[in-house]
Scaffold this active site. Structure first.
Site, mmCIF file in Angstrom:
data_model
loop_
_atom_site.group_PDB
_atom_site.id
_atom_site.type_symbol
_atom_site.label_atom_id
_atom_site.label_comp_id
_atom_site.label_asym_id
_atom_site.label_seq_id
_atom_site.Cartn_x
_atom_site.Cartn_y
_atom_site.Cartn_z
ATOM 1 N N HIS A 101 0.827 -1.208 0.000
ATOM 2 C CA HIS A 101 0.000 0.000 0.000
ATOM 3 C C HIS A 101 0.863 1.260 0.000
ATOM 4 C CE1 HIS A 101 -3.542 2.512 1.159
ATOM 5 N NE2 HIS A 101 -2.598 3.233 1.740
ATOM 6 N N GLU A 102 1.771 1.340 0.952
ATOM 7 C CA GLU A 102 2.589 2.550 1.049
ATOM 8 C C GLU A 102 3.498 2.713 -0.166
ATOM 9 O OE1 GLU A 102 2.026 4.866 3.086
ATOM 10 O OE2 GLU A 102 0.579 3.705 4.248
ATOM 11 N N HIS B 246 3.300 6.778 -6.910
ATOM 12 C CA HIS B 246 2.570 7.981 -7.314
ATOM 13 C C HIS B 246 3.515 9.185 -7.272
ATOM 14 C CE1 HIS B 246 -1.608 10.170 -6.933
ATOM 15 N NE2 HIS B 246 -0.991 10.441 -8.057
ATOM 16 N N HIS C 25 1.786 4.686 -2.807
ATOM 17 C CA HIS C 25 1.969 6.133 -2.659
ATOM 18 C C HIS C 25 3.332 6.556 -3.205
ATOM 19 C CE1 HIS C 25 -1.626 7.004 -0.400
ATOM 20 N NE2 HIS C 25 -1.301 6.211 0.607
#
Length: 672
Positions: free
Chosen positions: A462-463, A469, A466
């Protein structure tokens, strides 16, 4: 030695020169940076030429470079490796920085220039510049730039006070979390944990001078991952009691008065800005648009989630032979999971060795989808010995940026997991990109492997979503760099990335027993996939309880008189149909860092709001050939790569070909 923040770093990708940075550099750099930016703003408003994007917004975007450099480093340091000095400085800076931001966003002359540019925006041919004008005008207007001077004066007071209070909330929470770590005297009380977990508890105790003992450090959410394994019910109850008592013990770290003060001041500020509530103010500039839209969406999910959770609870009680308390849920969930699906979460940990998950899971998935590669740069120094630096290169060998990983928990690091930019890519200033991921994985003893839980693997993916991105966005203006998108959109790319952890070609590449080298048995993989909806009633309920609690605190008006945090929380949960003592909210008010210190105020709903997009996107990948380079390149170019440089829902439609549909989310969570 000169202050290292006063000029751009000469290191690769402008990585901050951490080896040269000292505590005494921060405050002078902040002071110099604020003074420089105010002078730059003054030059803009004194420009005698008619306002244009080129002479108003472009120089505004280029302003404050010293302040940006020191802020990114300091606030990461304050979160990831705090000291008494950084804590004191952060509290000192909170009202000063709030006042500095207001000096710009509430400047009437600057607002007048921006308004003029906005009135003529249709003549701007470049789409990103036109969107920049729209965003500045909207943000300045919502910030209160057009208010009368008397109201502006009060607004400045409110912003400074709120900045101070939210900073104090975070510091109290870290201190109380450390203070409430559970000390275990006898290793027998840790029965059920693996050797790696026990060694991590021993190492944590040793760091505090508790030789021969074991320390269970609390995590940010209410539930602790070890509650699933510990056989000693009294120890489980102690851990849950410690977690639930953060911020309510009547000591110096009690956060109840801060919760009341923060929500009261936010409600007053919202009224001053022309909104009924803080939630109305926040959602006005999000994709949701209004608290009603949030309530409608969450309201579709809560009844079914609560109903499913009750059915799950009955199954757990049948297994346990007694009523299920909050400290029992995870433990008996694993027993039922084994009985019904033959999935033993504890038995999977030897297959999730952290280094292998990183290289052969997280990095491998990114290489497969986007063609990027990762090389550790041991010659580059990060801000802490635990933090490692990796250079990211594109498929053609060109540099993408630097990725910094800080994996392990420590007393100086706040709870949870997050991504921060240290350098934000933009063409205006010709800046590269450096991002950091912080997690809170317990460190195994020296010489032993760090084994992750499935939840920790999920968080890792998940992290890193980020991080991708932030690494992939290619924009002209700093405002649009990386993850600078609407709050209720920012979780979308990261939630997509976490889905890859169980895709067969990814799982098979990293889920290998750290001793035998054998892959995770296929039967266990099949069982794991078959059990994906298992316990979703609980998971959805605990999340929705926190999301709706956040909304409840922030839909109160300036006339509301709330005096009792516990009573308000209980009433709010009852109104939602989620007041089940066996399923406490993922975060209760006094340790709800997301909403009272972390920028998710009235926005914690964004995780499930973004999950609508995520579930629909993952379904698109399944229907279009899976994890191929062409699919990855499409996702990268149309969503990750645009950063915040266009309306996010427009970007989603360009990728998906239509608006998102909620049905894939309902199917994923068993709510259809």
């Amino acid at each position: 030695m000169s202050n290292p923040f006063l000029a751009p770093s000469t290191l690769p990708y402008e990585l901050p020169p951490f080896a040269d940075i000292r505590d005494e550099h921060y405050l002078p750099a902040f002071e110099a940076g604020m003074a420089e930016q105010l002078a730059e703003v003054e030059a803009i408003i004194r420009n005698p030429e008619s306002p244009t994007a080129g002479n108003t917004l472009v120089p505004l975007e280029a302003s404050g470079q010293i302040l940006d450099r020191v802020s990114s480093v300091f606030y990461n340091k304050a979160s990831a490796d705090s000291t008494n000095k950084t804590n004191e400085l952060e509290e000192h800076l909170a009202p000063i920085m709030a006042a500095h931001r207001d000096a710009i966003s509430l400047n009437p002359q600057l607002y007048a220039r921006i308004s003029h540019v906005h009135s003529e925006r249709d003549a701007i041919s470049d789409a990103e510049t036109r969107y920049l004008v729209e965003r500045y005008y909207t943000e300045f207007t919502l910030a209160g730039a057009g208010l009368p001077e008397a109201d502006t004066a009060r607004l400045r007071e409110l912003n400074q006070e709120l900045s101070t209070l939210t900073t104090r909330f975070e510091k109290n929470l870290l201190a109380d979390t450390n203070d409430l770590a559970v000390v275990i005297d006898d290793v027998a009380e840790l029965d059920g944990l693996g050797t790696g977990e026990i060694s991590a508890a021993a190492a944590a105790a040793e760091e505090r001078g508790l030789s021969g003992k074991y320390l269970v450090s609390l995590v940010l959410p209410t539930g602790h991952p070890w509650l699933a394994s510990l056989t000693n019910r009294d120890v489980r109850q102690r851990i849950m009691a410690a977690s639930r008592s953060r911020g309510i013990r009547g000591n110096a770290n009690d956060n109840r008065e801060l919760v009341l003060a923060i929500t009261r001041l936010r409600a007053e500020r919202a009224r001053l800005l022309g909104f009924d509530s803080h939630a109305a103010y926040v959602t006005a500039d999000e994709t949701a648009g209004s608290p009603r839209a949030v309530a409608d969406m969450l309201g579709q999910l809560a009844p079914a989630a609560a109903r499913n959770a009750l059915a799950e609870q009955a199954a757990l009680e049948a297994q346990a032979g007694h009523p299920i308390e909050s400290w029992d849920w995870s433990f008996y969930t694993e027993k039922v999971r084994v009985a019904e699906y033959n999935v033993d979460a504890a038995a999977m940990r030897p297959y999730f060795e952290a280094e292998r998950v990183l290289h052969d899971g997280v990095f491998f998935a990114a290489t497969r989808l986007y063609g990027v590669t990762f090389e550790e740069r041991t010659d580059l120094v990060a801000y802490h010995p635990d933090a490692r630096v990796f250079e990211v290169r594109d498929s053609d060998g060109s540099g993408v940026g630097l990725y910094v990983l800080d994996l392990f928990t420590r007393d100086s690091k706040r709870g949870g997991a997050w991504m921060n930019p240290l350098i934000s890519q933009n063409r205006l200033l010709n800046q590269p990109v450096v991002v950091v991921n912080n997690l809170n994985v317990p460190r195994a003893a020296a010489g032993e492997p760090t084994l992750l839980t499935l939840d920790e693997v999920t968080t890792f993916f998940h992290e890193f979503g980020h991080a991708l991105h932030g690494l992939f966005a290619r924009v002209t203006y700093p405002k649009f760099a990386g993850t600078n998108v609407f709050r209720d959109f920012v979780e979308f790319p990261s939630q997509v990335n976490e889905m890859w952890k169980l895709w067969p070609e990814i799982l098979a590449n990293y889920a290998v027993h750290h001793v035998t080298g054998q892959p995770l048995p296929q039967q266990l993989v099949d069982n794991l996939v078959a059990s994906e909806q298992f316990n979703e009633g609980f998971s959805t309920s605990e999340y929705l309880a926190a999301a709706l609690l956040d909304q409840a605190w922030h839909t109160i008006t300036a006339d509301s008189e709330v005096t009792d945090v516990a009573a308000f929380e209980q009433r709010a949960l009852s109104d939602m149909g989620l007041a089940n003592p066996a399923i406490p909210p993922r975060y209760s008010s006094t340790y709800f860092a997301h909403t009272f210190a972390g920028g998710y105020d009235a926005g914690y709903y964004s995780y499930i709001w973004s999950e609508v997009l995520d579930a629909d996107t993952v379904e698109w990948f399944r229907n279009n050939g899976g994890l191929t380079r062409s699919n990855g390149d499409r996702f990268r170019s149309r969503l990750l790569g645009v950063g915040g440089s266009k309306d996010p829902m427009e970007a989603f439609r360009e990728f998906r070909g239509r608006d998102a549909e909620i049905q894939p989310l309902l199917r994923r969570r068993g709510l259809d």
